[in-house]
Design a protein around this motif. Structure first.
Motif, mmCIF file in Angstrom:
data_model
loop_
_atom_site.group_PDB
_atom_site.id
_atom_site.type_symbol
_atom_site.label_atom_id
_atom_site.label_comp_id
_atom_site.label_asym_id
_atom_site.label_seq_id
_atom_site.Cartn_x
_atom_site.Cartn_y
_atom_site.Cartn_z
ATOM 1 N N ASP A 1 1.017 -1.183 -0.044
ATOM 2 C CA ASP A 1 0.057 0.048 -0.033
ATOM 3 C C ASP A 1 0.738 1.228 -0.008
ATOM 4 O O ASP A 1 2.200 1.182 -0.029
ATOM 5 C CB ASP A 1 -0.859 -0.051 1.167
ATOM 6 N N GLN A 2 0.198 2.157 0.164
ATOM 7 C CA GLN A 2 1.075 3.646 0.265
ATOM 8 C C GLN A 2 1.687 3.932 1.660
ATOM 9 O O GLN A 2 1.297 2.997 2.520
ATOM 10 C CB GLN A 2 0.029 4.718 -0.184
ATOM 11 N N ALA A 3 2.662 4.740 1.722
ATOM 12 C CA ALA A 3 3.490 4.992 3.036
ATOM 13 C C ALA A 3 2.731 5.198 4.170
ATOM 14 O O ALA A 3 3.124 4.468 5.158
ATOM 15 C CB ALA A 3 4.367 6.074 2.767
ATOM 16 N N PRO A 4 1.598 5.998 4.224
ATOM 17 C CA PRO A 4 0.913 6.213 5.306
ATOM 18 C C PRO A 4 0.242 4.831 6.426
ATOM 19 O O PRO A 4 0.244 4.912 7.272
ATOM 20 C CB PRO A 4 -0.303 7.039 4.947
ATOM 21 N N LEU A 5 0.172 3.771 5.325
ATOM 22 C CA LEU A 5 -0.294 2.601 5.779
ATOM 23 C C LEU A 5 0.775 1.549 6.056
ATOM 24 O O LEU A 5 0.370 0.298 6.382
ATOM 25 C CB LEU A 5 -1.361 1.915 5.106
ATOM 26 N N LEU A 6 1.949 1.522 5.832
ATOM 27 C CA LEU A 6 2.833 0.845 6.013
ATOM 28 C C LEU A 6 3.061 0.335 7.599
ATOM 29 O O LEU A 6 3.464 -0.758 7.887
ATOM 30 C CB LEU A 6 4.171 1.066 5.644
ATOM 31 N N ASP A 7 3.011 1.309 8.372
ATOM 32 C CA ASP A 7 3.135 1.234 9.742
ATOM 33 C C ASP A 7 2.093 0.196 10.401
ATOM 34 O O ASP A 7 2.240 -0.890 11.334
ATOM 35 C CB ASP A 7 3.101 2.340 10.759
ATOM 36 N N ILE A 8 0.798 0.396 10.246
ATOM 37 C CA ILE A 8 -0.181 -0.415 10.484
ATOM 38 C C ILE A 8 -0.065 -1.847 10.128
ATOM 39 O O ILE A 8 -0.455 -3.018 10.739
ATOM 40 C CB ILE A 8 -1.693 0.163 10.402
ATOM 41 N N MET A 9 0.158 -2.043 8.763
ATOM 42 C CA MET A 9 0.532 -3.386 8.177
ATOM 43 C C MET A 9 1.781 -4.223 8.758
ATOM 44 O O MET A 9 1.446 -5.435 9.135
ATOM 45 C CB MET A 9 0.776 -3.093 6.542
ATOM 46 N N GLN A 10 2.714 -3.497 9.279
ATOM 47 C CA GLN A 10 3.689 -4.013 10.079
ATOM 48 C C GLN A 10 3.445 -4.520 11.363
ATOM 49 O O GLN A 10 3.780 -5.592 11.805
ATOM 50 C CB GLN A 10 5.067 -3.071 9.758
#
Length: 252
Positions: free
Chosen positions: A133-142
């Motif tokens: 996904d785009q950068a703002p959602l990488l943290d929640i995916m991690q």
């Protein structure tokens, strides 16, 4: 009579309305939504931890024991931080196909948001899964990847539609996408990314809620054919909520 425009506004104003808190159908507005709840996984939401636990019941005996997943949800990065019904429906379909369906496959999920569908694919035995996904959602995916201890066969990767595919993401056997058709300016970018990733052998599973999607499919038909998936026993129920599950085939 239900107004689709009002329904659409309600989806975004009340993104947690499908969470089963207390009594099973609290938060539903009418019979159709109650019926949709009947085909979604069991759900337990912690308001304090903003964590949703989903419990899927598959047809495969081996899969039944393993498909339970915890998902951190957060609306602050946008609608991608919410678990929407289309993602749950696609996840449920993959589970019902059995534990061998994705065994050993290379899988990429587009527009992953929380990562739900890709994480389910990893639990089902895919050899490697990229949730993107785009950068703002990488943290929640991690966070969700770590919470479910799936680092051995699942990777979080940034992928902006319409840009070059990162070298680390290989040509997949399977592409998964749920609720990616809602923002019209992104339609040509999504088609471009699908075209760049897929070959004639790639299986593409695409679940979406019908909105203003005519332009998307007008663009898509230049690169892909598609057919509605008919072997899902829950199809008639979610179709009544304007949710459709299709399989795409690349034109060669």
């Amino acid at each position: 009579m239900r107004n689709p425009i009002d329904d659409e506004r309600y989806y975004f104003e009340e993104p947690f309305r499908y969470f089963r808190v207390g009594e099973e159908n609290v938060g539903t507005r009418d019979l159709a939504n109650t019926e949709l709840l009947s085909v979604l996984p069991g759900q337990h939401y912690s308001m304090t931890e903003k964590t949703l636990r989903l419990e899927f019941s598959g047809n495969d005996e081996k899969a039944k024991a393993m498909i339970s997943i915890s998902i951190r949800v957060d609306a602050s990065p946008g609608c991608g931080g919410i678990v929407w019904p289309a993602g749950q429906i696609l996840s449920n379909y993959l589970i019902n196909k059995g534990s061998n369906f994705l065994q050993g496959k290379c899988v990429v999920e587009l527009g992953s948001g929380t990562g739900l569908v890709g994480l389910i694919a990893a639990k089902l035995g895919a050899s490697k899964v990229w949730i993107t996904d785009q950068a703002p959602l990488l943290d929640i995916m991690q966070q969700n990847l770590s919470m479910n201890s799936l680092q051995c066969n699942c990777v979080v990767a940034e992928l902006d539609w319409g840009t070059s595919i990162p070298a680390a993401i290989p040509s997949p056997d399977v592409i998964l996408a749920a609720d990616c058709v809602y923002f019209e300016p992104a339609f040509p970018l999504l088609v471009q990314t699908l075209d760049a990733l897929a070959t004639e052998r790639t299986q593409v599973f695409f679940c979406y809620k019908k909105r203003a999607d005519k332009r998307f499919f007008g663009l898509l038909k230049k690169k892909f054919t598609w057919a509605e998936i008919m072997d899902d026993p829950n199809r008639n129920i979610y179709n009544r909520e304007s949710i459709t599950l299709i399989k795409l085939s690349k034109i060669v």
